[in-house]
Design a protein around this motif. Structure first.
Motif, PDB file in Angstrom:
ATOM      1  N   UNK A  59     -44.975-108.541   4.698  1.00 40.74           N
ATOM      2  CA  UNK A  59     -44.565-109.445   3.632  1.00 40.74           C
ATOM      3  C   UNK A  59     -44.000-108.668   2.437  1.00 40.74           C
ATOM      4  N   UNK A  60     -44.547-107.510   2.158  1.00 42.04           N
ATOM      5  CA  UNK A  60     -44.058-106.698   1.038  1.00 42.04           C
ATOM      6  C   UNK A  60     -42.639-106.215   1.316  1.00 42.04           C
ATOM      7  N   UNK A  61     -42.330-105.940   2.565  1.00 45.57           N
ATOM      8  CA  UNK A  61     -41.003-105.433   2.937  1.00 45.57           C
ATOM      9  C   UNK A  61     -39.987-106.583   2.970  1.00 45.57           C
ATOM     10  N   UNK A  62     -40.401-107.803   3.082  1.00 49.29           N
ATOM     11  CA  UNK A  62     -39.464-108.911   3.162  1.00 49.29           C
ATOM     12  C   UNK A  62     -38.998-109.343   1.834  1.00 49.29           C
ATOM     13  N   UNK A  85     -60.491-106.517  13.526  1.00 47.46           N
ATOM     14  CA  UNK A  85     -59.137-106.779  14.029  1.00 47.46           C
ATOM     15  C   UNK A  85     -58.387-107.719  13.089  1.00 47.46           C
ATOM     16  N   UNK A  86     -59.071-108.766  12.600  1.00 55.35           N
ATOM     17  CA  UNK A  86     -58.443-109.689  11.646  1.00 55.35           C
ATOM     18  C   UNK A  86     -58.057-108.970  10.354  1.00 55.35           C
ATOM     19  N   UNK A  87     -58.921-108.081   9.856  1.00 56.58           N
ATOM     20  CA  UNK A  87     -58.615-107.320   8.644  1.00 56.58           C
ATOM     21  C   UNK A  87     -57.394-106.440   8.881  1.00 56.58           C
ATOM     22  N   UNK A  88     -57.353-105.781  10.048  1.00 54.16           N
ATOM     23  CA  UNK A  88     -56.189-104.950  10.385  1.00 54.16           C
ATOM     24  C   UNK A  88     -54.922-105.795  10.480  1.00 54.16           C
ATOM     25  N   UNK A  89     -55.045-106.976  11.130  1.00 51.75           N
ATOM     26  CA  UNK A  89     -53.893-107.874  11.252  1.00 51.75           C
ATOM     27  C   UNK A  89     -53.431-108.329   9.868  1.00 51.75           C
ATOM     28  N   UNK A  90     -54.352-108.657   8.972  1.00 47.93           N
ATOM     29  CA  UNK A  90     -54.003-109.114   7.626  1.00 47.93           C
ATOM     30  C   UNK A  90     -53.298-107.994   6.854  1.00 47.93           C
ATOM     31  N   UNK A 132     -51.600-105.598   8.132  1.00 50.69           N
ATOM     32  CA  UNK A 132     -50.264-105.459   8.718  1.00 50.69           C
ATOM     33  C   UNK A 132     -49.339-106.565   8.204  1.00 50.69           C
ATOM     34  N   UNK A 133     -49.846-107.792   8.151  1.00 47.91           N
ATOM     35  CA  UNK A 133     -49.051-108.928   7.661  1.00 47.91           C
ATOM     36  C   UNK A 133     -48.682-108.707   6.195  1.00 47.91           C
ATOM     37  N   UNK A 134     -49.624-108.243   5.397  1.00 42.01           N
ATOM     38  CA  UNK A 134     -49.342-107.970   3.979  1.00 42.01           C
ATOM     39  C   UNK A 134     -48.248-106.909   3.821  1.00 42.01           C
ATOM     40  N   UNK A 135     -48.300-105.858   4.635  1.00 42.77           N
ATOM     41  CA  UNK A 135     -47.254-104.816   4.576  1.00 42.77           C
ATOM     42  C   UNK A 135     -45.903-105.394   4.973  1.00 42.77           C
TER      43      UNK A 135
END
Length: 160
Positions: free
Chosen positions: A157-160, A145-150, A152-155
């Motif tokens: 951050x890339x869009x921001x 779940x943490x890997x999936x959350x990370x 998602x966060x990375x994606x």
């Protein structure tokens, strides 16, 4: 117990006392075992209270051999009487064998207790291992779940 075809025994009547190499014993029960087609006896040794079951023929032979060794049975013309020193030697030997038997019984009980303790410890370790495997499975799901959350966060951050 009275079974069809089994006559009452005067020699091995319930409550009668006998003696063999194992010591003095009392007859508790006599019956016909249909599985083996043998008359069976259940008896209790007076010395230590242990209860045994055996064929009547075996008990009779054991008692006869014990009496013969002591010069109390058999054809006296065929055998010479036992000398007192031989009788003392046989008595000492029998006492030593009884002592060895008691030691073996005690070791058996001790080993049985040890095996029971080992079994108990094994069950405790098995439970702990099962709990640890369950905890690891939960932690593995949390890591996923943490890997999936990370990810998602990375994606994001890339869009921001």
């Amino acid at each position: 117990m009275c079974n069809m075809g089994l006559k009452e025994s005067k020699k091995f009547a319930i409550g009668s006392f006998h003696e063999n190499g194992g010591g003095k014993f009392e007859i508790l029960e006599r019956w016909f075992d249909e599985k083996t087609n043998q008359v069976m006896l259940k008896y209790r040794y007076l010395g230590d209270g242990r209860i045994e079951t055996n064929k009547e023929a075996n008990v009779n032979a054991s008692e006869w051999k014990w009496r013969k060794v002591r010069g109390l049975a058999g054809n006296r013309a065929e055998s010479s009487p036992i000398k007192e020193e031989e009788r003392v030697t046989m008595t000492r030997l029998e006492e030593r064998l009884n002592d060895i038997y008691i030691k073996i019984e005690n070791l058996f009980v001790e080993n049985t207790n040890i095996i029971s303790d080992i079994h108990h410890e094994f069950e405790e370790h098995r439970k702990i291992l099962h709990e640890m495997m369950h905890t690891l499975a939960v932690q593995q799901k949390q890591i996923e779940q943490l890997v999936n959350d990370r990810s998602l966060i990375n994606k994001l951050l890339e869009k921001v």
